[in-house]
Design an enzyme around this catalytic site. Sequence first.
Site, PDB file in Angstrom:
ATOM      1  CB  CYS A  34     117.180  -2.058  87.902  1.00 53.56           C
ATOM      2  SG  CYS A  34     116.171  -2.432  89.168  1.00 53.56           S
ATOM      3  CG  ASP A  36     116.229  -5.433  90.797  1.00 53.40           C
ATOM      4  OD1 ASP A  36     117.046  -6.254  90.033  1.00 53.40           O
ATOM      5  OD2 ASP A  36     116.923  -4.556  91.655  1.00 53.40           O
ATOM      6  CB  CYS A  59     121.307  -6.777  91.137  1.00 55.46           C
ATOM      7  SG  CYS A  59     120.460  -5.412  92.526  1.00 55.46           S
ATOM      8  CB  CYS A 103     117.962  -2.798  95.768  1.00 53.93           C
ATOM      9  SG  CYS A 103     118.538  -3.115  94.226  1.00 53.93           S
TER      10      CYS A 103
END
Length: 143
Positions: A34, A36, A59, A103
């Site tokens: 992703c 991150d 995000c 996350c």
Amino acid sequence: MLYSEKVMDHFEHPRNVGKMEDADGIGEVGNAVCGDIMRMYIKVKDNIITDASFITFGCGSAIATSSMATEMIKGHSVDEALELSNRAVVEALDGLPAHKIHCSVLAEEAVKAAVKDYYDKHNISYDPELFKDCGDCEHCKKD
């Protein structure tokens, strides 16, 4: 609603944001899928995390989990910080969508990486098993 009020609050008003110049431990982790990246900073005195901050590129869920994780470890012992689980972060945020759970895993890993850095910088011995990948979640599975 896709995100809980707590997630939105920690995204819109993140706590403990910013680089800590005099950090005792710094942990940086990322998720190649992703994109991150989380960097977690901790300040430790007498085995208590007296301050924590973060910088996250990612995000809203990544920012919210970073913010919540710092709130959850401040004022606690280093040992307690190592026990912080991604599930605890998700619960504290009143849930995350399934596709955003990674996350919370990053937040847990960033805390652990900061503690490991603290141990390494201060020549504190530790069990390497504490910092092994779980091998069980998508983030840790190796091809």
